[in-house]
Design an enzyme around this catalytic site. Structure first.
Site, short mmCIF file in Angstrom:
data_model
loop_
_atom_site.label_atom_id
_atom_site.label_comp_id
_atom_site.label_asym_id
_atom_site.label_seq_id
_atom_site.Cartn_x
_atom_site.Cartn_y
_atom_site.Cartn_z
NE ARG A 148 48.20 4.55 -12.85
CZ ARG A 148 47.79 4.37 -14.11
NH1 ARG A 148 47.62 5.39 -14.90
NH2 ARG A 148 47.56 3.17 -14.58
CE1 TYR A 151 42.10 -1.24 -9.59
CE2 TYR A 151 44.32 -1.04 -10.46
CZ TYR A 151 43.12 -1.72 -10.39
OH TYR A 151 42.95 -2.89 -11.10
CE LYS A 155 42.38 -4.26 -7.37
NZ LYS A 155 41.50 -5.43 -7.44
CB VAL A 194 42.02 -2.64 -25.54
CG1 VAL A 194 41.45 -3.52 -26.64
CG2 VAL A 194 43.48 -3.01 -25.26
CG ASN A 196 39.22 5.32 -24.72
OD1 ASN A 196 38.06 5.20 -24.39
ND2 ASN A 196 39.95 6.36 -24.40
CG PHE A 197 43.46 2.95 -28.99
CD1 PHE A 197 43.26 4.21 -28.43
CD2 PHE A 197 44.76 2.45 -29.04
CE1 PHE A 197 44.33 4.96 -27.93
CE2 PHE A 197 45.83 3.18 -28.53
CZ PHE A 197 45.61 4.43 -27.97
NE ARG A 217 49.84 0.54 -19.02
CZ ARG A 217 50.62 1.62 -18.89
NH1 ARG A 217 51.83 1.63 -19.41
NH2 ARG A 217 50.18 2.67 -18.24
CD GLN A 282 60.26 -0.07 -18.30
OE1 GLN A 282 60.73 -0.36 -19.39
NE2 GLN A 282 61.01 0.04 -17.22
P1 NAD Z 1 35.14 -4.09 -14.11
O1 NAD Z 1 35.04 -2.68 -13.69
O2 NAD Z 1 34.49 -4.50 -15.39
O3 NAD Z 1 34.60 -5.05 -12.97
C1 NAD Z 1 34.63 -4.73 -11.60
C2 NAD Z 1 33.30 -5.13 -11.01
O4 NAD Z 1 33.31 -4.86 -9.59
C3 NAD Z 1 32.13 -4.34 -11.60
O5 NAD Z 1 31.09 -5.22 -11.96
C4 NAD Z 1 31.71 -3.41 -10.46
O6 NAD Z 1 30.35 -3.06 -10.51
C5 NAD Z 1 32.07 -4.25 -9.25
N1 NAD Z 1 32.29 -3.45 -8.04
C6 NAD Z 1 33.02 -2.32 -7.90
N2 NAD Z 1 32.98 -1.89 -6.64
C7 NAD Z 1 32.20 -2.77 -5.95
C8 NAD Z 1 31.77 -2.85 -4.60
N3 NAD Z 1 32.14 -1.96 -3.67
N4 NAD Z 1 30.96 -3.89 -4.25
C9 NAD Z 1 30.57 -4.80 -5.16
N5 NAD Z 1 30.94 -4.77 -6.45
C10 NAD Z 1 31.75 -3.76 -6.84
O7 NAD Z 1 36.71 -4.44 -14.15
P2 NAD Z 1 37.44 -5.79 -14.55
O8 NAD Z 1 38.40 -5.47 -15.62
O9 NAD Z 1 36.46 -6.89 -14.76
O10 NAD Z 1 38.29 -6.06 -13.24
C11 NAD Z 1 37.91 -7.08 -12.31
C12 NAD Z 1 38.98 -7.20 -11.25
O11 NAD Z 1 40.23 -7.54 -11.85
C13 NAD Z 1 39.23 -5.90 -10.47
O12 NAD Z 1 39.45 -6.21 -9.12
C14 NAD Z 1 40.47 -5.34 -11.10
O13 NAD Z 1 41.20 -4.56 -10.21
C15 NAD Z 1 41.22 -6.62 -11.47
N6 NAD Z 1 42.14 -6.36 -12.59
C16 NAD Z 1 41.68 -6.22 -13.87
C17 NAD Z 1 42.58 -5.96 -14.89
C18 NAD Z 1 42.14 -5.81 -16.32
O14 NAD Z 1 42.98 -5.47 -17.16
N7 NAD Z 1 40.91 -6.05 -16.69
C19 NAD Z 1 43.95 -5.82 -14.61
C20 NAD Z 1 44.36 -5.95 -13.28
C21 NAD Z 1 43.46 -6.24 -12.28
N1 UDP Z 2 45.96 5.50 -23.19
C1 UDP Z 2 46.03 6.21 -24.39
N2 UDP Z 2 44.86 6.63 -24.95
C2 UDP Z 2 43.64 6.37 -24.42
C3 UDP Z 2 43.58 5.63 -23.21
C4 UDP Z 2 44.75 5.22 -22.61
O1 UDP Z 2 47.11 6.45 -24.92
O2 UDP Z 2 42.64 6.79 -25.01
C5 UDP Z 2 47.21 5.01 -22.59
C6 UDP Z 2 47.37 5.36 -21.11
O3 UDP Z 2 47.95 6.63 -20.95
C7 UDP Z 2 48.30 4.24 -20.66
C8 UDP Z 2 47.90 3.06 -21.54
O4 UDP Z 2 47.18 3.61 -22.63
O5 UDP Z 2 49.63 4.58 -20.96
C9 UDP Z 2 47.01 2.05 -20.83
O6 UDP Z 2 45.95 2.74 -20.24
P1 UDP Z 2 44.74 1.99 -19.51
O7 UDP Z 2 43.89 3.06 -18.91
O8 UDP Z 2 44.09 1.04 -20.45
O9 UDP Z 2 45.40 1.08 -18.40
P2 UDP Z 2 46.56 1.26 -17.31
O10 UDP Z 2 47.22 2.61 -17.46
O11 UDP Z 2 45.88 1.11 -16.02
O12 UDP Z 2 47.51 0.18 -17.65
#
Ligand code: NAD
Ligand code: UDP
Length: 329
Positions: A148, A151, A155, A194, A196-197, A217, A282
């Site tokens: 992980r 990422y 970040k 979310v 996936n489920f 989560r 958690q």
């Molecule tokens: P997402 O994968 O749907 O969106 C990410 C977008 O970035 C995609 O459209 C992808 O094509 C684009 N992208 C990836 N690499 C790129 C690159 N090198 N150049 C240009 N575009 C690129 O994910 P999301 O859930 O919409 O997440 C958006 C942002 O929010 C991300 O930075 C993510 O880390 C952050 N974030 C999201 C969540 C969440 O739960 N959704 C939680 C924490 C942080």
């Molecule tokens: N998870 C799960 N089943 C799935 C996908 C994810 O139990 O089919 C669990 C995963 O192991 C984690 C939590 O759900 O504990 C959230 O996973 P997700 O990939 O959505 O996000 P993140 O781990 O980045 O918070």
């Protein structure tokens, strides 16, 4: 409306064809601004922004943020980065480049234009947290060499760059630490819990809970999250963050699975699979700072947010198979 939104702006949204980016683009357009959506379509899709093309204030540019970008804008929201573990672990080196080189390129652009820039950071900067719930002054517990790390550390380095550009170049920055957010336009196959489920339950397939499902989560509905991002961008320059944006209601994965099965009316059974390496046990945001500084807190309960999300996936799964999976062009 606040200071930033008093006049029409041209807003660059990187990652604008993704889940959160497309919702943000919609809201920024609705406020009367122009949107330049920049995306390399790695995990985003044109389908997410199809409905925005009719709006002349919307423009799409296919571009990878790891390369420099020369455009003229008034504000930058840097969201480009794959967010689902299976996507960001697919090409981990590119994930780190996207966070680090992407931040350097976008910060360089903001520096030339002297414009405000927001970074979509993440609760993953806290890693597998030893402090619960997580306040912004907790420095985190991250494995720097695990699967992980591309990422999490990418970040974290992006946050460092944002604060160094602030200190060194007096840039106007905002850093939002986003906690698990869900809603329509997540990809059916992106592996996040979310989506996936819901997809498994709608297909009547086993719902795959990793480990015993006791890990937690806190799930934020997308509309609430976008409201938080807009308020942060409108706030005074000294509100740099980092600021947690997420819903403090915490659920175990087992509870989520049961809720999804109940709400979809599915006959799916829960099956258990191996817990992924370094899976945080958690996670819950302390949102005192966002409450105090932005007057923001989520208003959508899990059931209220799951409802439109399930409807979205139900309609999506009715489409031809080619539209349901990854459609990158
Ligand atoms: P997402 O994968 O749907 O969106 C990410 C977008 O970035 C995609 O459209 C992808 O094509 C684009 N992208 C990836 N690499 C790129 C690159 N090198 N150049 C240009 N575009 C690129 O994910 P999301 O859930 O919409 O997440 C958006 C942002 O929010 C991300 O930075 C993510 O880390 C952050 N974030 C999201 C969540 C969440 O739960 N959704 C939680 C924490 C942080
Ligand atoms: N998870 C799960 N089943 C799935 C996908 C994810 O139990 O089919 C669990 C995963 O192991 C984690 C939590 O759900 O504990 C959230 O996973 P997700 O990939 O959505 O996000 P993140 O781990 O980045 O918070």
């Amino acid at each position: 409306m606040g200071r930033l939104y008093e006049s029409r702006k041209r807003v660059l949204i990187t990652g604008g064809a993704g889940f959160l980016g497309s919702h943000l683009a919609e809201r920024v357009l609705a406020l009367g601004h122009e949107v330049l959506c920049v995306d390399n379509l790695f995990t985003g899709t044109k389908r997410n922004i199809d409905h925005l093309h009719a709006e002349p204030r919307f423009e799409f540019l296919r571009h990878d943020v790891t390369f420099p970008l020369y455009v003229e804008v008034d504000e930058i929201d840097n969201l480009a980065c794959p967010a689902s573990p299976i996507h960001y672990q697919f090409d981990p080196v590119q994930t780190t480049k996207t966070s680090v080189h992407g931040a350097i390129n976008m910060l360089g652009l903001a520096k030339r234009l002297r414009c405000p820039i927001l970074q979509a950071s993440t609760s993953e900067v806290y890693g597998d947290p030893a402090v619960h719930p997580q306040p912004e002054d907790y420095w985190g517990h991250v494995n720097p060499i695990g699967p992980r790390a591309c990422y999490d550390e990418g970040k974290r380095c992006a946050e460092t760059l944002f604060f160094d550009y602030r200190r060194q170049h007096n840039l106007s920055i905002r850093v939002a630490r986003i906690f698990n957010t869900y809603g329509p336009r997540m990809q059916a196959d992106d592996g996040r819990v979310v989506s996936n489920f819901i997809v498994q339950a709608l297909r009547g397939e086993p719902v795959t809970v990793f480990g015993e499902g006791r890990q937690t989560r806190s799930f934020c509905y997308v509309d609430d999250l976008i409201e938080g991002i807009l308020r942060l961008m409108e706030a005074d320059d000294d509100l740099t963050g980092p600021i947690n944006l997420g819903n403090p209601c915490e659920f175990s994965m087992l509870e989520l699975a049961e809720k999804v099965i109940e709400m979809t009316g599915s006959r799916s059974k829960i099956v258990h699979g191996p817990l992924p390496t370094d899976d945080p046990r958690q996670r819950r945001p302390d949102i005192s700072r966002a409450r105090g500084a932005l007057g923001w807190e989520p208003t959508t309960s899990l059931a209220e947010g799951l409802d439109p999300t399930i409807r979205y996936f139900r309609e999506l799964l009715d489409q031809p198979a080619s539209l349901v999976g990854a459609q990158r062009t």
